[in-house]
Design a protein around this motif. Structure first.
Motif, PDB file in Angstrom:
ATOM      1  N   TYR A 317       0.802  -1.220   0.000  1.00  0.00           N
ATOM      2  CA  TYR A 317       0.000   0.000   0.000  1.00  0.00           C
ATOM      3  C   TYR A 317       0.837   1.273   0.000  1.00  0.00           C
ATOM      4  N   ALA A 318       1.962   1.275   0.723  1.00  0.00           N
ATOM      5  CA  ALA A 318       2.786   2.483   0.825  1.00  0.00           C
ATOM      6  C   ALA A 318       3.991   2.453  -0.098  1.00  0.00           C
ATOM      7  N   ALA A 420       0.699   4.871   3.786  1.00  0.00           N
ATOM      8  CA  ALA A 420       0.142   4.864   2.428  1.00  0.00           C
ATOM      9  C   ALA A 420      -0.424   6.228   2.056  1.00  0.00           C
ATOM     10  N   LEU A 425      -1.403   7.010  -1.824  1.00  0.00           N
ATOM     11  CA  LEU A 425      -2.273   5.921  -2.253  1.00  0.00           C
ATOM     12  C   LEU A 425      -3.568   6.468  -2.834  1.00  0.00           C
ATOM     13  N   TYR A 430      -7.698   3.788  -0.622  1.00  0.00           N
ATOM     14  CA  TYR A 430      -7.541   4.186   0.771  1.00  0.00           C
ATOM     15  C   TYR A 430      -8.870   4.090   1.514  1.00  0.00           C
TER      16      TYR A 430
END
Length: 609
Positions: A317-318, A420, A425, A430
């Motif tokens: 995600y990040a 993230a 993101l 998110y």
């Protein structure tokens, strides 16, 4: 591990000491003992085994008094027996000790050369003898303890009494926890707040190298160089109700069923409809996270598995690189620390020796900063970190961690989301991840409803000696955690593998006597996993598949069982799928008749190397 309770009061302290030891039984131990000053004499009772066995010996010949120390021991130096049990007495001194004195052998040799004869194999008796010598030379008990601790190498928390100074207890700590319980006309020492909550909720958490003197009316604390220091009194939120078993057969079962509430508490006021709230990791927390270019996550045991799950989340995600390492390995090698790397320590107790030492070592290695994810606000790991996030699991008594793990995942989920967000993101993704994390408590509640089915599945494992666990992606560390739980409390040998590694060795073990437990949430890796399960089925292995309700598993359990679970989405599925595996391990252990809450050879908080 070992537990310390000490008291000086206007009433008989022996019942208080025994009750305190019982409150610490969850930590794991193999012997127990207490010593009380009675009319100018040190009276002692020790016994191998449980506190109740030592208590029976005491009640057969009680010796009431107003000053005393008590201990539960988990053997390090010397076998678990009555002779090696604490307290240890040397001359006019009695002492209890948590930790390991690394230079005890040389100190013992020096004492023997001066004519001292030892009765035990322990490093603890060496300390008692040294303090006894200083006392005999004319020093006060406080000065004797203060001088001896400067000669010790290693970790210790100690409580000391002397028949020369009734009404007084001296304590000291380095590398192992010790706190003061402040009462009215009485004061206490303990290695854990749970040992003292029955008598006071006012606690002082001693810092490294502190020496403390308690009498009925006064607490005096001295720093590393002997200077008088002030330490803050905290009002503990722990309650005696929180450590009662209630309607449950074991603490572990109670703690498994406390997970929806514990996870909800961990998320409360930290995440809203639009995402993670600002600075939940501390003042300027978001500023530090915004500068983060990578993470090193350091932990032990179950906390290490939580860190492995977080690696998948944060990298996915990040898009930040994450290295996860066992603390006991990390601290003894020179890890490469790229610029902008955040050090993350995960610990249930906040006193785990290797994790704490690793965090202290990180200061030398040039990290961007340190973040502690922990369950105990006053612990050493939390106090020494730049940023912190408490998991709010509440007391966890069972040695095999359950709610600590899922609350750690909830906290790490918050970290992954916040990183993230800083890394840009996509808003829709998110929002989806936020909604998943908010739904986690209810999904765990739903998973707990599967307990009757899991009881039936446990019947398949009770006569087995081995088991394989398989998982892919973020479910691989969940499989590792499932294997750990089974081996910890049922004593069945269990190992976990990334499912793709099956044909690289473990498949040789698969036959009709080797059950294979697979974690199979819905997702892009499901078809790959199903192929691995076909390999097991073709060799006659019995399959137990934890499958997502939306996953198609037809034909993959012709010889075995499928348990359908609502995983709640790719993000939170690791936490949800953990719960049925905890229940499986628990019910297998119950059926096998093992000591579920205090499995052999294990301790709750590993405060020594």
């Amino acid at each position: 591990m070992c537990g310390i309770v000490a008291a000086t009061a206007q009433r008989d302290v022996a019942p208080l000491l025994i009750a305190g030891l019982k409150a610490l039984e969850y930590r794991g131990y193999d012997s127990a003992g207490l010593a009380v000053l009675q009319e100018g004499e040190i009276r002692r009772v020790r016994e191998k085994g449980k506190v109740r066995e030592m208590e029976s010996q005491y009640l057969a010949d009680p010796f009431p008094g107003g000053t005393g120390i008590a201990h539960t021991r988990w053997a390090t130096h010397g076998v678990p027996n009555k002779v090696n049990a604490h307290p240890h007495i040397a001359g006019h001194v009695a002492l209890v000790h948590n930790g390991i004195i690394e230079n005890y052998a040389s100190l013992r040799s020096e004492l023997e050369s001066r004519g001292h004869a030892f009765t035990s194999e322990t490093d603890t008796e060496v300390m008692a003898a040294l303090i006894g010598e200083r006392l005999a030379s004319g020093k006060s008990l406080l000065d004797a303890v203060s001088s001896v601790v400067h000669e010790l190498e290693g970790a210790y928390a100690i409580a000391v009494i002397s028949d020369k100074e009734p009404g007084r207890v001296i304590g000291a700590r380095r590398g192992a926890p010790l706190l003061v319980g402040v009462g009215i006309g009485e004061n206490f020492l303990g290695s854990d707040a749970q040992a003292l909550i029955q008598v006071t909720n006012r606690m002082i958490y001693l810092e490294e190298h502190d020496v403390v003197e308690i009498t009925r009316d006064r607490v005096r604390i001295f720093g590393q160089h002997g200077e008088a220091v002030e330490r803050t009194i905290h009002e503990s939120e722990l309650s005696t109700d929180a450590v009662e078993r209630g309607e449950y057969r074991h603490y572990m079962q109670k703690e498994i069923f406390e997970q929806p509430r514990a996870v909800a508490d961990t998320l409360e006021a930290r995440i809203g409809p639009h995402g993670v709230l600002p600075n939940i990791f501390g003042v300027n927390g978001d500023e530090l996270l915004g500068k983060t270019k990578g993470l090193h996550i350091i932990a032990c045991g179950t906390s290490y598995h939580a860190g492995l799950v977080a690696k998948y989340w944060i990298e996915d995600y990040a898009r930040l690189p994450v290295n996860v390492e066992v603390a006991s390995e990390y601290r003894y090698r020179e890890a490469v620390v790229p610029d902008g790397t955040l050090f993350v320590a995960i610990s249930q107790s906040g006193e785990t020796a290797d994790t704490l030492a690793a965090m202290r070592e990180s200061r030398r290695r040039g990290y961007l900063g340190t973040l502690a994810i922990c369950n105990v606000p006053e612990s050493s790991v939390v106090r020494e970190a730049d940023l912190k996030l408490m998991t709010r699991a509440g007391p966890e008594i069972g040695v095999a961690s359950t709610k600590a793990f899922t609350t750690q995942l909830a906290a790490l989920g918050l970290l992954a989301l916040q990183l993230a967000r800083h890394r840009g993101l996509d808003d829709a993704r998110y929002a989806d991840l936020t909604a998943q994390l908010q739904s986690l408590p209810k999904k765990i509640e739903k998973a707990l409803e599967l307990e009757p089915q899991i009881v039936d599945l446990a019947e398949h494992l009770i006569h087995r000696q081995h088991a394989l666990f398989l998982g892919r992606g973020a479910q691989y560390p969940v499989a590792m955690e499932g294997a750990l739980k089974l081996k910890e409390i049922s004593y069945i040998h269990a190992e976990a593998y990334a499912a793709g590694e099956l044909k690289h060795g473990p498949l040789a073990l698969v036959d009709e006597d080797m059950p294979v437990i697979a974690v199979a949430p819905n997702g892009p890796l499901l078809d790959k996993l199903k192929s691995n399960l076909q390999e097991v089925r073709a060799r006659g292995g019995e399959l137990l598949v934890f499958a997502d309700g939306a996953a198609s598993m037809d034909g993959n359990a012709a010889r075995g069982s499928i348990l359908r679970i609502d995983g709640g989405g790719d993000f939170i599925a690791p936490a949800v799928f953990t719960v049925p595996m905890q229940l499986l391990a628990y019910h297998v252990a119950v059926l096998r008749g093992t000591d579920v809450d205090q499995p052999r050879n294990l301790a709750k908080s590993v405060t020594v190397e």
